[in-house]
Scaffold this motif. Structure first.
Motif, mmCIF file in Angstrom:
data_model
loop_
_atom_site.group_PDB
_atom_site.id
_atom_site.type_symbol
_atom_site.label_atom_id
_atom_site.label_comp_id
_atom_site.label_asym_id
_atom_site.label_seq_id
_atom_site.Cartn_x
_atom_site.Cartn_y
_atom_site.Cartn_z
ATOM 1 N N GLU A 38 -4.646 15.411 -5.652
ATOM 2 C CA GLU A 38 -4.475 16.736 -5.355
ATOM 3 C C GLU A 38 -5.357 16.784 -4.011
ATOM 4 O O GLU A 38 -6.534 16.457 -4.225
ATOM 5 N N THR A 39 -4.995 17.311 -3.071
ATOM 6 C CA THR A 39 -5.626 17.148 -1.538
ATOM 7 C C THR A 39 -6.034 18.795 -1.067
ATOM 8 O O THR A 39 -5.531 19.706 -1.439
ATOM 9 N N ALA A 40 -7.173 18.587 -0.218
ATOM 10 C CA ALA A 40 -7.663 20.027 0.511
ATOM 11 C C ALA A 40 -6.478 20.521 1.205
ATOM 12 O O ALA A 40 -6.278 21.785 1.264
ATOM 13 N N GLN A 41 -5.414 19.751 1.485
ATOM 14 C CA GLN A 41 -4.328 20.338 2.390
ATOM 15 C C GLN A 41 -3.156 20.749 1.624
ATOM 16 O O GLN A 41 -2.094 21.309 2.150
ATOM 17 N N GLY A 42 -3.492 20.745 0.197
ATOM 18 C CA GLY A 42 -2.527 21.289 -0.750
ATOM 19 C C GLY A 42 -1.612 20.360 -1.100
ATOM 20 O O GLY A 42 -0.575 20.621 -2.025
ATOM 21 N N GLU A 43 -1.560 19.062 -0.878
ATOM 22 C CA GLU A 43 -0.619 18.036 -1.264
ATOM 23 C C GLU A 43 -0.860 17.753 -2.811
ATOM 24 O O GLU A 43 -2.143 17.617 -3.331
ATOM 25 N N LYS A 44 0.105 17.574 -3.792
ATOM 26 C CA LYS A 44 -0.039 17.286 -5.121
ATOM 27 C C LYS A 44 1.001 16.208 -5.207
ATOM 28 O O LYS A 44 2.402 16.444 -5.287
ATOM 29 N N TYR A 45 0.713 14.791 -5.703
ATOM 30 C CA TYR A 45 1.736 14.057 -6.030
ATOM 31 C C TYR A 45 1.069 13.025 -6.997
ATOM 32 O O TYR A 45 -0.065 12.870 -7.192
ATOM 33 N N TYR A 46 1.756 12.062 -7.461
ATOM 34 C CA TYR A 46 1.398 10.991 -8.168
ATOM 35 C C TYR A 46 1.423 9.648 -7.514
ATOM 36 O O TYR A 46 2.670 9.357 -6.696
ATOM 37 N N LEU A 47 0.405 9.064 -7.690
ATOM 38 C CA LEU A 47 0.441 7.556 -6.477
ATOM 39 C C LEU A 47 0.388 6.539 -7.699
ATOM 40 O O LEU A 47 -0.315 6.376 -8.435
ATOM 41 N N ILE A 48 1.443 5.686 -7.573
ATOM 42 C CA ILE A 48 1.941 4.878 -8.603
ATOM 43 C C ILE A 48 1.718 3.384 -7.878
ATOM 44 O O ILE A 48 2.368 2.909 -6.817
ATOM 45 N N ASP A 49 1.076 2.310 -8.679
ATOM 46 C CA ASP A 49 1.107 1.000 -8.308
ATOM 47 C C ASP A 49 1.951 0.296 -9.129
ATOM 48 O O ASP A 49 1.572 0.398 -10.461
ATOM 49 N N LEU A 50 3.003 -0.578 -8.731
ATOM 50 C CA LEU A 50 3.813 -1.187 -9.613
ATOM 51 C C LEU A 50 3.451 -2.632 -9.473
ATOM 52 O O LEU A 50 2.818 -3.106 -8.517
ATOM 53 N N ASP A 51 3.381 -3.366 -10.536
ATOM 54 C CA ASP A 51 2.976 -4.769 -10.785
ATOM 55 C C ASP A 51 3.787 -5.281 -9.861
ATOM 56 O O ASP A 51 5.075 -5.573 -9.739
ATOM 57 N N ASN A 52 3.129 -6.594 -9.304
ATOM 58 C CA ASN A 52 3.931 -7.488 -8.284
ATOM 59 C C ASN A 52 4.760 -6.742 -7.115
ATOM 60 O O ASN A 52 5.955 -7.042 -6.966
ATOM 61 N N HIS A 53 4.193 -5.766 -6.508
ATOM 62 C CA HIS A 53 5.147 -4.812 -5.737
ATOM 63 C C HIS A 53 4.028 -4.493 -4.573
ATOM 64 O O HIS A 53 2.865 -4.053 -4.863
ATOM 65 N N ASN A 54 4.248 -4.845 -3.140
ATOM 66 C CA ASN A 54 3.261 -4.525 -2.072
ATOM 67 C C ASN A 54 3.322 -3.167 -1.433
ATOM 68 O O ASN A 54 2.627 -2.879 -0.607
ATOM 69 N N VAL A 55 4.012 -2.340 -2.202
ATOM 70 C CA VAL A 55 3.812 -0.849 -1.707
ATOM 71 C C VAL A 55 3.439 -0.111 -2.993
ATOM 72 O O VAL A 55 3.918 -0.134 -3.952
ATOM 73 N N ASP A 56 2.695 1.128 -2.660
ATOM 74 C CA ASP A 56 2.496 2.261 -3.562
ATOM 75 C C ASP A 56 3.702 3.135 -3.548
ATOM 76 O O ASP A 56 4.149 3.234 -2.687
ATOM 77 N N LEU A 57 3.766 3.884 -4.632
ATOM 78 C CA LEU A 57 5.049 5.030 -4.582
ATOM 79 C C LEU A 57 4.010 6.353 -4.551
ATOM 80 O O LEU A 57 3.300 6.484 -5.392
#
Length: 290
Positions: free
Chosen positions: A257-276
């Motif tokens: 949750e950010t001060a700009q009003g964003e709300k999302y899930y930040l997901i790290d996948l095993d052996n994956h070079n980008v976050d979702l």
């Protein structure tokens, strides 16, 4: 006759020197006396624990080293007698930790794949919740210090050097503005840790049974809150990720949750070079994994 007397005298001197050296082990390393206020504070908190050795650390802190409940303790006090921290050494005994902490460690990659536990410490401080630091090592890899709160959440993961103490965790007074924000927005939260760097402030809390990391800028303005959701990922979020990345395992999940009003899930996948970045309705975008 003189030779025998000289030999006796030499042996007596050597024995006397040994006695003096052995007794001096109970003295402070720097020869300083323990102030009465410190001794009173120690006796009040720990009572009669038997042998205690005192040392002086950088910053003028007096540290009592003693055994209690069959574990080594280092209790830190100011010269005025204020208790500021205690370190309890669990050596490598994972089974002695709270069940939630054991489960939290077991869920990490460090509980498998050749990693071993090198040391475990419990950290107690006034106004902060107790937490545990598990030091792990693996051949050919740097050592890591893993910080777990009482809920078993891994809230910090640092490349460690080992062999040090936690003296740098003392004296981090939280600004009143930040305390007020937390009281108003996270009523009942328990502070686990507080840090400051050139970019601002970071507060680790437990709130509503979850571990949360709250960030502020240097002017005490709230930036964002990250809530650990790894063990409690909503079903629609998990299904959206599995549909787009079949066979991939979710290694970590935080609700942002950010001060700009964003709300999302930040997901790290095993052996994956980008976050979702996954919105609450399951829409997925990618972001670099730093």
């Amino acid at each position: 006759m003189k030779t025998i007397d000289l030999l006796k005298w030499t042996m007596m001197c050597a024995f006397g020197a040994l006695v003096v050296t052995s007794c001096s082990d109970d003295d402070d390393d720097d020869g300083a006396r323990v102030p009465e206020a410190v001794q009173v504070a120690f006796d009040s908190k720990y009572g009669n624990v038997g042998r205690v050795e005192w040392d002086r650390e950088q910053g003028g802190y007096l540290v009592a080293e003693f055994r209690k409940d069959n574990r080594e303790h280092d209790a830190w006090f100011t010269e005025g007698g204020e208790w500021v921290m205690t370190e309890v050494d669990y050596v490598r005994d994972l089974t002695a930790l709270p069940q939630a902490v054991q489960a939290g460690y077991a869920a990490t990659v460090y509980a498998q794949d050749g990693w071993t536990v090198d040391d475990i410490d419990e950290i107690q401080r006034p106004s902060y919740e107790t937490f545990y630091v598990i030091e792990v090592e693996k051949a050919g890899q740097p050592d890591y210090d893993l910080y777990f709160d009482l809920n078993g959440t891994l809230f910090r993961e640092l490349q460690g050097e080992g062999g040090g103490n936690y003296g740098d965790m003392i004296g981090n007074g939280m600004p009143d503005e930040i305390k007020l924000f937390i009281d108003n927005n996270y009523a009942g939260a328990t502070v686990v840790d507080f840090d400051r760097d050139a970019r601002g402030y970071e507060v680790e809390v437990r709130h509503d049974g979850k571990s949360k990391e709250i960030l502020f800028d240097t002017s005490y303005n709230w930036i964002q809150t990250s809530t650990d959701m790894t063990r409690d990922i909503p079903a629609n979020i998990r299904q959206a990720v599995e549909a787009q990345y079949p066979g991939k395992r979710i290694d970590d999940c935080d609700y942002i949750e950010t001060a700009q009003g964003e709300k999302y899930y930040l997901i790290d996948l095993d052996n994956h070079n980008v976050d979702l970045k996954v919105t609450e309705d399951g829409q997925i975008t990618t972001t670099p994994d730093y």
